[in-house]
Motif scaffolding. Structure first.
Motif, PDB file in Angstrom:
ATOM      1  N   ARG A  31       1.299  10.243   2.351  1.00 40.18           N
ATOM      2  CA  ARG A  31       1.305   8.283   2.625  1.00 40.18           C
ATOM      3  C   ARG A  31       1.728   8.004   3.963  1.00 40.18           C
ATOM      4  NH1 ARG A  31       5.555   5.278   3.089  1.00 40.18           N
ATOM      5  NH2 ARG A  31       7.186   7.222   2.708  1.00 40.18           N
ATOM      6  N   GLN A  32       2.276   8.583   5.023  1.00 38.21           N
ATOM      7  CA  GLN A  32       2.561   8.803   6.088  1.00 38.21           C
ATOM      8  C   GLN A  32       1.407   8.618   6.642  1.00 38.21           C
ATOM      9  OE1 GLN A  32       4.948   9.980   3.963  1.00 38.21           O
ATOM     10  NE2 GLN A  32       6.483   8.922   3.691  1.00 38.21           N
ATOM     11  N   LEU A  72      -0.072   4.433  -2.446  1.00 42.38           N
ATOM     12  CA  LEU A  72       0.252   5.761  -2.353  1.00 42.38           C
ATOM     13  C   LEU A  72       1.300   6.367  -2.779  1.00 42.38           C
ATOM     14  CD1 LEU A  72      -0.929   5.415   0.993  1.00 42.38           C
ATOM     15  CD2 LEU A  72      -2.388   6.819  -0.903  1.00 42.38           C
ATOM     16  N   LEU A  73       2.544   6.019  -2.701  1.00 46.79           N
ATOM     17  CA  LEU A  73       3.170   7.155  -3.111  1.00 46.79           C
ATOM     18  C   LEU A  73       3.467   7.165  -4.823  1.00 46.79           C
ATOM     19  CD1 LEU A  73       5.768   8.207  -2.169  1.00 46.79           C
ATOM     20  CD2 LEU A  73       7.067   6.378  -2.745  1.00 46.79           C
ATOM     21  N   ARG A  85       1.475  -1.371  -0.417  1.00 45.85           N
ATOM     22  CA  ARG A  85      -0.047   0.040   0.216  1.00 45.85           C
ATOM     23  C   ARG A  85       0.940   0.736   0.141  1.00 45.85           C
ATOM     24  NH1 ARG A  85      -5.510  -0.977   3.527  1.00 45.85           N
ATOM     25  NH2 ARG A  85      -6.227  -2.017   2.728  1.00 45.85           N
ATOM     26  N   GLN A  86       2.076   1.293   0.929  1.00 45.85           N
ATOM     27  CA  GLN A  86       2.461   2.518   0.342  1.00 45.85           C
ATOM     28  C   GLN A  86       3.274   2.435  -0.637  1.00 45.85           C
ATOM     29  OE1 GLN A  86       5.511   3.432   3.625  1.00 45.85           O
ATOM     30  NE2 GLN A  86       5.662   1.542   3.788  1.00 45.85           N
TER      31      GLN A  86
END
Length: 341
Positions: free
Chosen positions: A238-239, A104-105, A100-101
């Motif tokens: 993202r975070q 999103l990035l 997922r990271q």
């Protein structure tokens, strides 16, 4: 702000370096980040934005510095509301948690490129057509009115035109192939659902920009400030997604607070347009007033949301206690406790 081209290039280059380093870390070790990692990265990106804003205050004056902070806070707040839809997209496409990271990035990078083009077009249009401020103002007020009456408008995710076109044009696999976006199958190059969900994130964010870009143009007319505020708001998204994923459901009044902010900026745009057209009674709203309204509204919204969520949690707990079945007696042995809930 008459900025030389090298400042634009240096700023864009700086953003690219940070995002490239971020991408390297994500690609090297795909995982779902923990709480401490998310707090560290969100603090890093927020710190970068604050340092940048302070630099503007020192080098360019309080007016431009205040405009940047007002624009950045507004864009960041609108981005938080957008995370609801990002969560739905992730669930809709069943993205593996460890990837997922990356999704999103890449989606955020795509959104930043698309927003850059949108900002450039908007800035050029505004310099040529002053009457656009009336349209922007009216549109923001209309958006605010829709937000006030919004009830779970994100309950479903519908694919946009870009996403449907990609599905039709490009052959797509049924399953994910790790973090790969393309794969060769039976001698044919195919895209994976990973690419589809990245496009979904990026293009959906562009739809959100239809109200966020006019909102920030209501706070500053400087394209450089509009672009940098958007970039800083998107970079840490993202975070933030992982950090407040569990908190999103508790921010029950966020949409209401954002509606107040958008309505305020819409009225501000119309008043300032009237002022520039020679209407004597129409005031210009100082940027410090705008900043105070934005920060105050969002702070009150957050506090009230958390208070209501806390009350609801306590009420549910009390209801559960009152509705508990009686303990089994000696003549009626209790069943084994369930661990599958």
């Amino acid at each position: 702000m008459n900025l030389p081209m090298w400042i634009w290039l240096a700023t864009i280059g700086g953003f690219c370096l940070v995002l490239a380093f971020d991408f390297y870390l994500v690609a090297r070790n795909p995982h779902e980040p923990g709480f401490k990692e998310c707090v560290g990265w969100v603090s890093f990106y927020v710190g970068l934005a604050v340092v940048f804003g302070i630099g503007l205050l020192v080098l360019s004056g309080p007016a431009h510095g205040g405009e940047f902070f007002a624009g950045w806070i507004t864009e960041y707040s609108l981005s938080v509301d957008n995370l609801f839809v990002f969560l739905l997209i992730m669930s809709r496409f069943q993205v593996p948690r460890q990837y997922r990271q990356k999704v999103l990035l890449i989606g955020i990078i795509l959104a930043l490129v698309l927003r850059g083009a949108f900002i450039a077009a908007g800035a050029e249009a505004i310099t040529r057509f002053d009457w656009l401020f009336y349209i922007f103002g009216a549109f923001l007020i209309y958006t605010a009115w829709k937000l006030i009456g919004h009830e779970e408008e994100e309950a479903e995710f519908s694919e946009n035109v870009a996403l449907r076109t990609i599905r039709k044009v490009l052959p797509t696999t049924d399953t994910y192939q790790g973090a790969r976006v393309t794969v060769r199958h039976l001698g044919r190059r195919m895209v994976t659902p990973m690419l589809i969900v990245m496009v979904a994130i990026g293009t959906t964010d562009l739809l959100f920009a239809l109200d966020s870009i006019p909102a920030i143009f209501g706070l500053t007319k400087e394209p450089y400030l509009v672009f940098t505020a958007n970039a800083f708001a998107l970079m840490g998204l993202r975070q933030l997604f992982f950090l407040i994923g569990g908190l999103l459901d508790r921010l029950v009044y966020l949409s209401k607070g954002l509606s107040v902010v958008l309505a305020f900026i819409g009225v501000k745009l119309i008043l300032e347009a009237l002022h520039h057209d020679g209407v004597s009674w129409a005031p210009e709203v100082p940027i410090l007033v705008s900043l105070g309204v934005i920060v105050g509204t969002l702070a009150i919204t957050t506090v009230l949301s958390l208070m209501k969520s806390s009350r609801d949690t306590k009420a549910e707990a009390a209801g559960s206690e009152n509705g508990k079945p009686e303990q089994a007696g000696e003549d009626e042995p209790a069943g084994e406790p369930s661990h599958g809930r």
